[in-house]
Scaffold this active site. Structure first.
Site, mmCIF file in Angstrom:
data_model
loop_
_atom_site.group_PDB
_atom_site.id
_atom_site.type_symbol
_atom_site.label_atom_id
_atom_site.label_comp_id
_atom_site.label_asym_id
_atom_site.label_seq_id
_atom_site.Cartn_x
_atom_site.Cartn_y
_atom_site.Cartn_z
ATOM 1 N N HIS A 17 0.839 -1.206 0.000
ATOM 2 C CA HIS A 17 0.000 0.000 0.000
ATOM 3 C C HIS A 17 0.876 1.260 0.000
ATOM 4 O O HIS A 17 0.620 2.207 -0.729
ATOM 5 C CB HIS A 17 -0.873 0.055 1.262
ATOM 6 C CG HIS A 17 -1.951 -0.998 1.362
ATOM 7 N ND1 HIS A 17 -2.065 -1.826 2.451
ATOM 8 C CD2 HIS A 17 -2.971 -1.337 0.530
ATOM 9 C CE1 HIS A 17 -3.123 -2.614 2.299
ATOM 10 N NE2 HIS A 17 -3.680 -2.358 1.138
ATOM 11 N N LYS A 41 -18.490 -6.026 8.387
ATOM 12 C CA LYS A 41 -17.261 -6.845 8.452
ATOM 13 C C LYS A 41 -16.609 -6.716 9.819
ATOM 14 O O LYS A 41 -16.811 -5.733 10.522
ATOM 15 C CB LYS A 41 -16.277 -6.373 7.381
ATOM 16 C CG LYS A 41 -16.589 -6.921 5.997
ATOM 17 C CD LYS A 41 -15.365 -6.800 5.116
ATOM 18 C CE LYS A 41 -15.538 -7.556 3.811
ATOM 19 N NZ LYS A 41 -14.383 -7.371 2.937
ATOM 20 N N ARG A 90 -1.016 -6.528 -8.123
ATOM 21 C CA ARG A 90 0.213 -7.200 -7.691
ATOM 22 C C ARG A 90 0.588 -8.286 -8.656
ATOM 23 O O ARG A 90 1.735 -8.451 -9.018
ATOM 24 C CB ARG A 90 -0.018 -7.878 -6.322
ATOM 25 C CG ARG A 90 -0.086 -6.944 -5.189
ATOM 26 C CD ARG A 90 -0.650 -7.619 -3.989
ATOM 27 N NE ARG A 90 -2.106 -7.689 -4.098
ATOM 28 C CZ ARG A 90 -2.913 -7.783 -3.079
ATOM 29 N NH1 ARG A 90 -2.431 -7.867 -1.871
ATOM 30 N NH2 ARG A 90 -4.211 -7.821 -3.250
ATOM 31 N N SER A 128 -2.359 -7.670 3.115
ATOM 32 C CA SER A 128 -2.804 -7.495 4.509
ATOM 33 C C SER A 128 -3.143 -8.851 5.124
ATOM 34 O O SER A 128 -2.924 -9.081 6.316
ATOM 35 C CB SER A 128 -4.038 -6.592 4.563
ATOM 36 O OG SER A 128 -3.755 -5.318 4.079
HETATM 37 N N1 COD Z 1 0.998 -4.151 -4.162
HETATM 38 C C1 COD Z 1 0.203 -3.413 -4.953
HETATM 39 N N2 COD Z 1 -1.088 -3.140 -4.697
HETATM 40 C C2 COD Z 1 -1.570 -3.632 -3.559
HETATM 41 C C3 COD Z 1 -0.811 -4.394 -2.665
HETATM 42 C C4 COD Z 1 0.539 -4.658 -3.008
HETATM 43 N N3 COD Z 1 1.334 -5.426 -2.265
HETATM 44 N N4 COD Z 1 -1.595 -4.733 -1.625
HETATM 45 C C5 COD Z 1 -2.801 -4.215 -1.877
HETATM 46 N N5 COD Z 1 -2.790 -3.550 -3.043
HETATM 47 C C6 COD Z 1 -3.870 -2.847 -3.704
HETATM 48 C C7 COD Z 1 -5.059 -3.784 -3.945
HETATM 49 O O1 COD Z 1 -4.927 -4.502 -5.148
HETATM 50 C C8 COD Z 1 -6.158 -2.751 -4.020
HETATM 51 O O2 COD Z 1 -6.224 -2.207 -5.315
HETATM 52 C C9 COD Z 1 -5.719 -1.647 -3.051
HETATM 53 O O3 COD Z 1 -4.327 -1.818 -2.875
HETATM 54 C C10 COD Z 1 -6.386 -1.718 -1.679
HETATM 55 O O4 COD Z 1 -6.273 -3.042 -1.198
HETATM 56 P P1 COD Z 1 -7.061 -3.527 0.112
HETATM 57 O O5 COD Z 1 -6.985 -5.002 0.139
HETATM 58 O O6 COD Z 1 -6.585 -2.773 1.294
HETATM 59 O O7 COD Z 1 -8.544 -3.008 -0.140
HETATM 60 P P2 COD Z 1 -9.745 -3.740 -0.886
HETATM 61 O O8 COD Z 1 -9.334 -4.260 -2.210
HETATM 62 O O9 COD Z 1 -10.391 -4.679 0.070
HETATM 63 O O10 COD Z 1 -10.755 -2.493 -1.124
HETATM 64 C C11 COD Z 1 -12.003 -2.743 -1.701
HETATM 65 C C12 COD Z 1 -12.869 -1.480 -1.697
HETATM 66 C C13 COD Z 1 -13.050 -0.949 -0.294
HETATM 67 C C14 COD Z 1 -12.202 -0.397 -2.516
HETATM 68 C C15 COD Z 1 -14.228 -1.901 -2.355
HETATM 69 O O11 COD Z 1 -14.800 -2.942 -1.613
HETATM 70 C C16 COD Z 1 -15.220 -0.760 -2.441
HETATM 71 O O12 COD Z 1 -15.071 0.136 -3.248
HETATM 72 N N6 COD Z 1 -16.243 -0.780 -1.582
HETATM 73 C C17 COD Z 1 -17.253 0.263 -1.536
HETATM 74 C C18 COD Z 1 -18.606 -0.227 -2.093
HETATM 75 C C19 COD Z 1 -18.641 -0.098 -3.581
HETATM 76 O O13 COD Z 1 -18.489 0.968 -4.168
HETATM 77 N N7 COD Z 1 -18.881 -1.239 -4.224
HETATM 78 C C20 COD Z 1 -18.958 -1.335 -5.665
HETATM 79 C C21 COD Z 1 -17.603 -1.703 -6.245
HETATM 80 S S1 COD Z 1 -17.763 -2.088 -7.933
#
Ligand code: COD
Length: 160
Positions: A17, A41, A90, A128
Site C-alpha cells: 500500500h 465486516k 500485484r 494485509s
Molecule cells: N501491491 C500493490 N497493490 C496492492 C498491494 C501490493 N502489495 N496490496 C494491496 N494492493 C492494492 C489492492 O490490489 C487494491 O487495489 C488496493 O491496494 C487496496 O487493497 P485492500 O486489500 O486494502 O482493499 P480492498 O481491495 O479490500 O478495497 C475494496 C474497496 C473498499 C475499494 C471496495 O470494496 C469498495 O469500493 N467498496 C465500496 C462499495 C462499492 O463501491 N462497491 C462497488 C464496487 S464495484
C-alpha cells in the site's frame, strides 16, 4: 486540480500500500486515502486504528489526506471532486477482481477513471491477509509493513 482517491480496507496498511501511495502522490495534486467503513465486516484493526496508522505514515506527504468512507466508492469520489480512482495490481490473480470493479465503477460513473499502479516487484506478494496471519503467529513483519508501524502492528496482532 488533479485529485484521486486510493480506496481500500488497509487492514492493516502494508509496504505494498505504502509503495502505491508514494507513486500515486507523484501523479496528482491531491490524494485521498480512503478507508472503507463497513460495519458488516469484522476487521482485525478498527477504522480509527487504520486511519491513525495511515495518517502517521503519510505525515510527510502534504498532498495526501486520510479519511473514511461508507457506501458506494463512486459517490464518495464524486463528493470529493476526484477524477481518478487508484488501484493496485500485484499479480495476475488481482486482475479479474480489479478489472470487474473498474468496469462496474465506470458504469456507475463514466467520468471517473480508474488508474492501476504496480508496486516494486519485491512487494508483489505482500498482502494485509498475510500480515494478519504471520503477525498473529509472532512471525517477522519487517519485509511486510512500514518500519514506523511495525511494533504497533505486531503487538496488536499478537494480542488479537
Ligand atoms: N501491491 C500493490 N497493490 C496492492 C498491494 C501490493 N502489495 N496490496 C494491496 N494492493 C492494492 C489492492 O490490489 C487494491 O487495489 C488496493 O491496494 C487496496 O487493497 P485492500 O486489500 O486494502 O482493499 P480492498 O481491495 O479490500 O478495497 C475494496 C474497496 C473498499 C475499494 C471496495 O470494496 C469498495 O469500493 N467498496 C465500496 C462499495 C462499492 O463501491 N462497491 C462497488 C464496487 S464495484
Amino acid at each position: 486540480m488533479r485529485s484521486a482517491i486510493y480506496p481500500g480496507s488497509f487492514d492493516p496498511v502494508t509496504l505494498g500500500h505504502w509503495d502505491l501511495i508514494q507513486r500515486a502522490a507523484k501523479l496528482v495534486d491531491r490524494l485521498v486515502v480512503a478507508v472503507l467503513h463497513n460495519p458488516a465486516k469484522s476487521p482485525a484493526f478498527s477504522v480509527d486504528e487504520r486511519v491513525a496508522m495511515l495518517k502517521e505514515l503519510t505525515a510527510t506527504l502534504p498532498q495526501v489526506e486520510v479519511t473514511t468512507f461508507h457506501g458506494l466508492l463512486v459517490d464518495f469520489a464524486k463528493a470529493q471532486n476526484a477524477q481518478f480512482i487508484i488501484r493496485g495490481v500485484r499479480a495476475f490473480s488481482d486482475f479479474e477482481y480489479e478489472f470487474q470493479m473498474a468496469l462496474m465503477n465506470r458504469k456507475l460513473a463514466p467520468e471517473l477513471e480508474t488508474v492501476f499502479l504496480m508496486p516494486k516487484e519485491k512487494y508483489s506478494a505482500v498482502s494485509s491477509r498475510f500480515v494478519r496471519e504471520i503477525g498473529s503467529m509472532g512471525g517477522n513483519l519487517s519485509e511486510l509493513v512500514p518500519e514506523i508501524l511495525r511494533t504497533r502492528i505486531s503487538e496488536r496482532l499478537l494480542k488479537g
